[in-house]
Design an enzyme around this catalytic site. Structure first.
Site, short mmCIF file in Angstrom:
data_model
loop_
_atom_site.label_atom_id
_atom_site.label_comp_id
_atom_site.label_asym_id
_atom_site.label_seq_id
_atom_site.Cartn_x
_atom_site.Cartn_y
_atom_site.Cartn_z
N GLY A 263 0.81 -1.20 0.00
CA GLY A 263 0.00 0.00 0.00
C GLY A 263 0.85 1.25 0.00
O GLY A 263 1.97 1.27 -0.52
N HIS A 264 0.31 2.30 0.60
CA HIS A 264 0.99 3.59 0.65
C HIS A 264 2.34 3.48 1.36
O HIS A 264 3.35 4.00 0.88
CB HIS A 264 0.08 4.59 1.38
CG HIS A 264 0.57 6.00 1.38
ND1 HIS A 264 0.78 6.72 0.24
CD2 HIS A 264 0.89 6.83 2.42
CE1 HIS A 264 1.19 7.94 0.56
NE2 HIS A 264 1.27 8.03 1.87
#
Length: 286
Positions: A263-264
């Protein structure tokens, strides 16, 4: 080999900047610039993983983040964050360095690069956007929030809660068990310190100011052609993989790696895959 990590502070224009540092004092510098809502602690595991390299790793906390203390009345904008980081490099006499930029670190670090282009030996980008193509609908909506619009500030402050912070870490991650709860718990602690929520709200409302700098940052990449390594979590809800591939427009020889299941905060789940790429990239810098 794991090297020792020192935790220090230095005064920059009235701001007491906290930073962590490891590696040989005379080694080439990798300046690690963190994102929102975290601080230099996001690089703790990476610094351990790269401890056997010849590089001097330096990670400051921005004003309004981590252990850095800013005076009352400090103006929280991305220009001012860049001012302090620029002053930080001067205070530590960092005449040249490779840059690692993540999230907020991209607008801070790319401002620094265009101000002091002769100092940058290479660029590592991890989920740090500099192209319109990389903005998700959620990012565009976030950047469009305005303080004068009823309810917009409440939406921003929702990101400062435990739930909002955990969302940023876990969204798009195939195996959330790889994300240490310590990460978002520490971030929430710092967000809860006096004045921090106000500072973060100011930065959130200033985020759209970065878009106008995109052409200058892209021009720097296109003309300076620094060595570039891009590592990106494909599941980032804010910055899409198109933002990673967009760097190839201006630096066609850039090495771009997009990680499915990340993810981020790609380092949190994919450090074993990313750290060797960084070590190789640093070893090959001129």
């Amino acid at each position: 080999m794991i090297t020792s990590v020192q935790h220090r502070t230095v005064d920059v224009d009235g701001v007491r900047v906290a930073y962590r540092e490891s590696g040989p004092a005379d080694g080439p510098v990798l300046l690690l610039l963190h994102g929102f809502p975290t601080a230099s602690h996001q690089f703790a595991r990476l610094m351990d993983a790269l401890g056997g390299t010849r590089y001097r790793l330096i990670a400051p906390d921005y004003p309004g983040f981590g252990r850095t203390e800013a005076p009352e009345g400090f103006t929280y904008t991305f220009d001012r964050l860049a001012d302090i980081v620029e002053g930080f490099t001067d205070a530590l006499r960092l005449d040249c360095y490779a840059l690692y930029v993540f999230d907020f670190g991209a607008p801070v670090g790319l401002r620094l690069a265009t101000r002091r282009p002769d100092r940058v030996t290479g660029l590592i980008v991890q989920n740090g956007n500099a192209y319109e193509e990389g903005l998700s609908e959620a990012a565009r909506e976030f950047a469009g929030l305005r303080r004068e619009v009823p309810g917009d500030e409440d939406r921003i402050r929702g990101l400062f809660t435990v739930e909002g912070t955990r969302f940023q870490y876990e969204t798009g991650v195939a195996d959330p068990s790889l994300i240490s709860p310590d990460s978002w718990t520490l971030d929430v602690h710092y967000l809860g310190l006096p004045g921090r929520a106000d500072a973060q709200a100011d930065l959130a409302f200033d985020y759209a100011s970065n878009f106008g700098h995109y052409p200058a940052w892209q021009a720097w990449l296109r003309t300076a052609r620094p060595p570039v390594l891009v590592v990106w979590g494909a599941g980032d809800p804010f910055f899409t993989p198109a933002g990673a591939k967009a760097y190839l427009q201006d630096v066609p020889e850039a090495a771009v790696h997009v990680f499915d299941g990340a993810g981020h905060f790609a380092l949190e789940s994919h450090l074993p895959a990313i750290a060797p790429l960084i070590a190789t990239f640093l070893a090959e810098l001129p």
